[in-house]
Design an enzyme around this catalytic site. Structure first.
Site, PDB file in Angstrom:
ATOM      1  N   ASP A  68       0.938  -1.250   0.148  1.00 31.00           N
ATOM      2  CA  ASP A  68       0.018  -0.199   0.085  1.00 31.00           C
ATOM      3  C   ASP A  68       0.836   1.176   0.043  1.00 31.00           C
ATOM      4  O   ASP A  68       1.402   1.651   0.970  1.00 31.00           O
ATOM      5  CB  ASP A  68      -0.902   0.018   1.236  1.00 31.00           C
ATOM      6  CG  ASP A  68      -1.762   1.215   1.469  1.00 31.00           C
ATOM      7  OD1 ASP A  68      -2.099   1.935   0.473  1.00 31.00           O
ATOM      8  OD2 ASP A  68      -2.167   1.320   2.615  1.00 31.00           O
ATOM      9  N   ASP A  85      -2.246   5.658  -4.997  1.00 28.61           N
ATOM     10  CA  ASP A  85      -2.404   4.828  -3.941  1.00 28.61           C
ATOM     11  C   ASP A  85      -2.780   3.633  -4.491  1.00 28.61           C
ATOM     12  O   ASP A  85      -3.821   3.357  -4.792  1.00 28.61           O
ATOM     13  CB  ASP A  85      -3.751   5.449  -3.265  1.00 28.61           C
ATOM     14  CG  ASP A  85      -3.618   4.664  -1.847  1.00 28.61           C
ATOM     15  OD1 ASP A  85      -3.069   3.669  -1.551  1.00 28.61           O
ATOM     16  OD2 ASP A  85      -4.588   5.165  -1.071  1.00 28.61           O
TER      17      ASP A  85
END
Length: 379
Positions: free
Chosen positions: A89, A270
């Protein structure tokens, strides 16, 4: 100067460690779907593996793509190693997995770290909380050996969850954050920085190739860039400020009309977000422009619209990055089509989160050494 950068990329591409990723669906699932997923995972047991290209030091080590939404890969923690499936992430900085002390029902469906079985485990009394867009967790900080493929981080700080909320039915055990250390909520050094500090990687660079299907091998690579995963040149974009994977975006347009980000705005890249998220008012306007109607938590369109809706163009650092309708229209488990745009709570400045819908189309490089992101059309 440009040639030095290119030569540098060629030189260190021979030392890249590539982790395979799997694309998975975030589970708003029925009981029958849950059972299907569990059976699928049992039948296709996933183990760490790696292959080396003949004549090079490149190690390929698969991200798994579970059901078209999320990308996960495997790591190990402890001595002897215990295996976990995590989301890599870029939107957060902390690594955590469930602990044996976790009381949430979620934890019982995931792999939990057995601290008593690791000879290198070191606990602390420090506790912390992390809130994500889709859930939250609280836990305590500990240290142990973490492995990502051939990369080994000794005495790596990581979190062990005591409670989790919002991660029910998710096909991952924990999250591995790849953002800068200054946004760490555990206060520990992120694993990427530790690998860099310990000399495990030749360059402070990692990159993502997110395949559009199970068959297309998705990977995260550390230490350099493998040019086979993209077409043309990498376009480098400076970060708005060091310390977050955030860039300046010029505008968002459709059919040559600016539809959002009219005076410039910010965009976060992201990998832990599946959709494209923006301010409520502007997202509502985009839904209206593409003829989407709200139903439940989604906005639906006719599946035939995929063939006639125009591309939405994100312009970053003067370069256009089109996202065609086949990318921003998704299909749910019943075969109905919904849009990949989601409303965010309003922020003081206009901010967009470009998640996997965007990143499947564009290979992305995160260069911490030069505080910049590289983008190119994915192969």
């Amino acid at each position: 100067m440009k040639w030095f950068v290119l030569l540098g990329l060629v030189a260190f591409s021979e030392c890249i460690v590539k982790i395979p990723l799997t694309r998975v669906k975030t589970m708003r699932k029925t009981v029958s779907e849950k059972n299907m997923l569990n059976n699928f995972l049992k039948e296709h047991a996933y183990r760490l593996y790696q292959t080396s290209s003949p004549g090079s030091n490149i190690t390929t080590h698969p991200l798994r793509n579970i059901k078209d939404m999320l990308y996960v890969g495997n790591i190990t923690i402890g001595t002897p190693p215990q295996e976990f499936q995590v989301v890599f992430d870029t939107g957060s900085s902390d690594l955590w997995v469930p602990s044996l002390f976790c009381t949430s029902p979620t934890c019982s469906t995931h792999v939990r770290f057995r601290h008593l079985e690791s000879s290198t485990f070191r606990p602390t009394k420090k506790t912390f909380r992390i809130t994500y867009g889709s859930g939250s967790m609280k836990g305590f900080l500990a240290y142990d050996t973490v492995r990502i493929g051939d990369l080994v981080s000794t005495d790596q700080p990581f979190g062990l969850s005591l409670a989790e909320h919002g991660f029910e039915d998710t096909p991952f055990d924990g999250i591995l954050g790849l953002n800068y250390p200054n946004i760490s909520l555990t206060g520990g050094i992120p694993i990427f920085d530790n690998l860099k500090n310990q000399g495990a990687i030749s360059e402070p660079v990692f990159a993502f190739y997110l395949g559009k299907s199970q068959a297309k091998g998705s990977v995260v690579m550390f230490g350099g860039v493998d040019h086979r995963y993209y077409k043309g040149e990498l376009n480098w974009v400076p970060l708005t400020q060091a310390g977050d994977w955030r860039v300046h975006m010029d505008r968002i347009s459709m059919k040559r009309q600016v539809i959002a980000c009219s005076g410039g705005c910010e965009a976060l890249l992201d990998t832990g977000t599946s959709l494209i998220i923006g301010p409520r008012r502007l997202v509502k306007n985009i839904q209206k422009l593409i003829g989407a109607t709200p139903r439940g938590s989604e906005h639906y369109v006719s599946c035939l619209a995929v063939n006639i809706l125009p591309s939405i163009i994100f312009t970053i650092n003067g370069i256009n990055y089109p996202v065609p309708a086949r990318a921003y229209i998704l299909k749910d488990s019943r075969g109905h089509c919904y849009t990949a745009f989601k409303e965010n709570t309003e922020r003081p400045t206009e901010t967009w989160i470009l998640g996997d819908v965007f990143l499947r189309l564009y290979f992305s490089v995160y260069d911490q050494g030069n505080d910049r992101i590289g983008l190119a059309k994915a192969s």
